[in-house]
Design an enzyme around this catalytic site. Sequence first.
Site, PDB file in Angstrom:
ATOM      1  N   TRP A  97      43.617  33.395  50.118  1.00  0.00           N
ATOM      2  CA  TRP A  97      44.866  32.766  49.660  1.00  0.00           C
ATOM      3  C   TRP A  97      45.692  32.264  50.833  1.00  0.00           C
ATOM      4  O   TRP A  97      46.331  31.206  50.740  1.00  0.00           O
ATOM      5  CB  TRP A  97      45.652  33.746  48.791  1.00  0.00           C
ATOM      6  N   ASP A 164      54.076  35.044  50.963  1.00  0.00           N
ATOM      7  CA  ASP A 164      53.471  35.125  49.644  1.00  0.00           C
ATOM      8  C   ASP A 164      53.305  36.607  49.330  1.00  0.00           C
ATOM      9  O   ASP A 164      52.471  37.294  49.903  1.00  0.00           O
ATOM     10  CB  ASP A 164      52.110  34.411  49.659  1.00  0.00           C
ATOM     11  N   LYS A 188      50.859  40.687  38.703  1.00  0.00           N
ATOM     12  CA  LYS A 188      50.459  41.944  39.339  1.00  0.00           C
ATOM     13  C   LYS A 188      51.528  43.008  39.054  1.00  0.00           C
ATOM     14  O   LYS A 188      51.354  43.834  38.189  1.00  0.00           O
ATOM     15  CB  LYS A 188      50.299  41.776  40.855  1.00  0.00           C
TER      16      LYS A 188
END
Length: 353
Positions: A97, A164, A188
């Site tokens: 990511w 992030d 999450k």
Amino acid sequence: MKKYNFGAGPSILPQEVMAAVADACRDFNGLSLMEISHRSKDWQAVMDETDALFREVLGVPDGYSVVFLGGGASLQFCMVPYNLLETKAAYLNTGVWAKKALKEAKGFGEVVEVASSADANYTFIPKDYDIPADADYFHITTNNTIYGTEIRRDLDSPVPLVADMSSDIFSRPVDVSKYGMIYGGAQKNLAMAGVTFVVVKNDLLGKVSRAIPTMLDYRTHIDKGSMFNTPPVVSIYSAYKNLQWIKKMGGTEAMQRRAEARADLLYGEIDRNRLFVGTANEEDRSLMNICFVLKDEYKELEKDFFDFATARGMVGIKGHRSVGGFRASCYNAMELDGVQALVACMKEYEAQH
């Protein structure tokens, strides 16, 4: 048989949160949550309370805006440089990511990769690197779901720090004042999939010379209170209920204690068990995504253990295809008994082999 959700995302949420969302989908002041007007007073009250709870639980100081958007963290890979990158940005490459975010930024200006652990299959967080003092911002990915590594402290940066935090937000106290921006997908620790959160320091915006499309300009959504267009109502409501749960449980301090207890138990078993070995460097091990594999001499048992664990209620423990093995994602809602059940499963399998 009780099932334990170790999925990496979309992932486990507290039972009471899911029940509250389901109830609201059936009846939210006479209508379904799925059909109410986002311009109604009832919904505006939820938006206001969600914003206030988010700020309270995370400890967001004055001078920052909180907005709720669509598009997931992947859209933020583009929106961050669109709004902040004028000449140069710095990125720390710690996984898939982070690499995707870096790639997107290259379309907006010079991008410096300050360090990478790619050569070691991202098994550690680089420590020794220099952040260019003339960068517009420095971007990090705090938790790497695929590889099981995590930055568990707030870094000092000479330029605005952009993080992030998709997969570890609200799992520990954060000094938000050290960040220029924090963003993440919700699926999450915050909410069901569908909403993205952005916390941004207001004085960072409006400084780039390029024209920014209306929908991609953070100021658009700040000015309209996250309702420039129809927001993902059900997902935001699940964030609202989950933030209430986190606060009731004791806030991010309590979430950190829970995370450490789960991780200590599971990593302890991985290190003890004769069949398994962890994949991440010990000092960088994630508390959210605990990755492990069978030792080389037992590799042929991988599918057998997966089937063995699945038959005993362990859901979503298969590792990412780029790493293999197993991944137990232990987000905020995972109770200790879930990890205890997995540990018992690992011990039972060891005894049989």
